[in-house]
Design an enzyme around this catalytic site. Sequence first.
Site, PDB file in Angstrom:
ATOM      1  N   HIS A 145      55.342  30.174  72.088  1.00  0.00           N
ATOM      2  CA  HIS A 145      56.083  30.110  70.680  1.00  0.00           C
ATOM      3  C   HIS A 145      57.042  28.905  70.790  1.00  0.00           C
ATOM      4  O   HIS A 145      57.274  27.915  71.897  1.00  0.00           O
ATOM      5  CB  HIS A 145      56.861  31.073  70.429  1.00  0.00           C
ATOM      6  CG  HIS A 145      58.058  31.707  71.096  1.00  0.00           C
ATOM      7  ND1 HIS A 145      59.110  31.092  71.446  1.00  0.00           N
ATOM      8  CD2 HIS A 145      58.168  32.898  71.934  1.00  0.00           C
ATOM      9  CE1 HIS A 145      59.934  31.495  72.148  1.00  0.00           C
ATOM     10  NE2 HIS A 145      59.575  32.771  72.431  1.00  0.00           N
ATOM     11  N   CYS A 153      58.828  35.398  77.077  1.00  0.00           N
ATOM     12  CA  CYS A 153      57.670  34.703  76.433  1.00  0.00           C
ATOM     13  C   CYS A 153      57.616  33.215  77.201  1.00  0.00           C
ATOM     14  O   CYS A 153      58.458  33.090  77.836  1.00  0.00           O
ATOM     15  CB  CYS A 153      57.773  34.616  74.728  1.00  0.00           C
ATOM     16  SG  CYS A 153      57.693  36.185  74.159  1.00  0.00           S
TER      17      CYS A 153
END
Length: 224
Positions: A145, A153
């Site tokens: 992202h 992440c």
Amino acid sequence: MLRKPENSLSGEDDFKNQQLNFESVKTAYAEKWPGLRDELFRKDFEDNFDLFIAAYKSEGKLEIWLRDSSQPRYALFKTYDFSAHSGVLGPKTKKDDLQTPEGVYYIDRFNPLSRFYLSLGINYPNAVDLLRSGHHDPGSDIYIHGNCLTVGCIPLTDDKIKEVYILAIEARNNRQTQIPVHIFPFRMTQENMNRNLVDFPQHKAFWKTLQLTYNYFEKFRNPA
């Protein structure tokens, strides 16, 4: 953490047009697609490419590999730096452990409504992750992202996720229904293995298995 995407990989005829209904995607294409197309042309890639993503936690690098539909081998297109890191070397085993997963995955979600500008979800936890987690909740919602924050992440900044997201859309729109994502603790040369096993001997069996996947791609330029 992230809003669920309205579009999945179930696949209507024109995935790209669906995604362009979202302002964030439209903006990304306006800013980045002309330059990406020029770069694809300069590096002898056609528009109908397949995509493979390799990420290396220790080095903080995410590689974009492309292959024209008529070619058997992938070639490196671009490399991006992680904009932040979370956890230490070793796989993710439970919710809230701050670890970035390690293993063989694929993109299973395109999220144009992400809190982190744009995001591509991976299919964590896979079967190996579930087995490793045992009775613990393994967690979920692992994405590539934007932004510069992470709790497991892979963040790339808003500017760079625009390019990766666009390339994933183009591959998906060209009927690549599973885009592989391999996340490694480090570049798994034997030298790196020996050095990192000094500090993380508990991961030896898993890393030796993952090294086979790494070596296969290094030899054949095709994900196992």
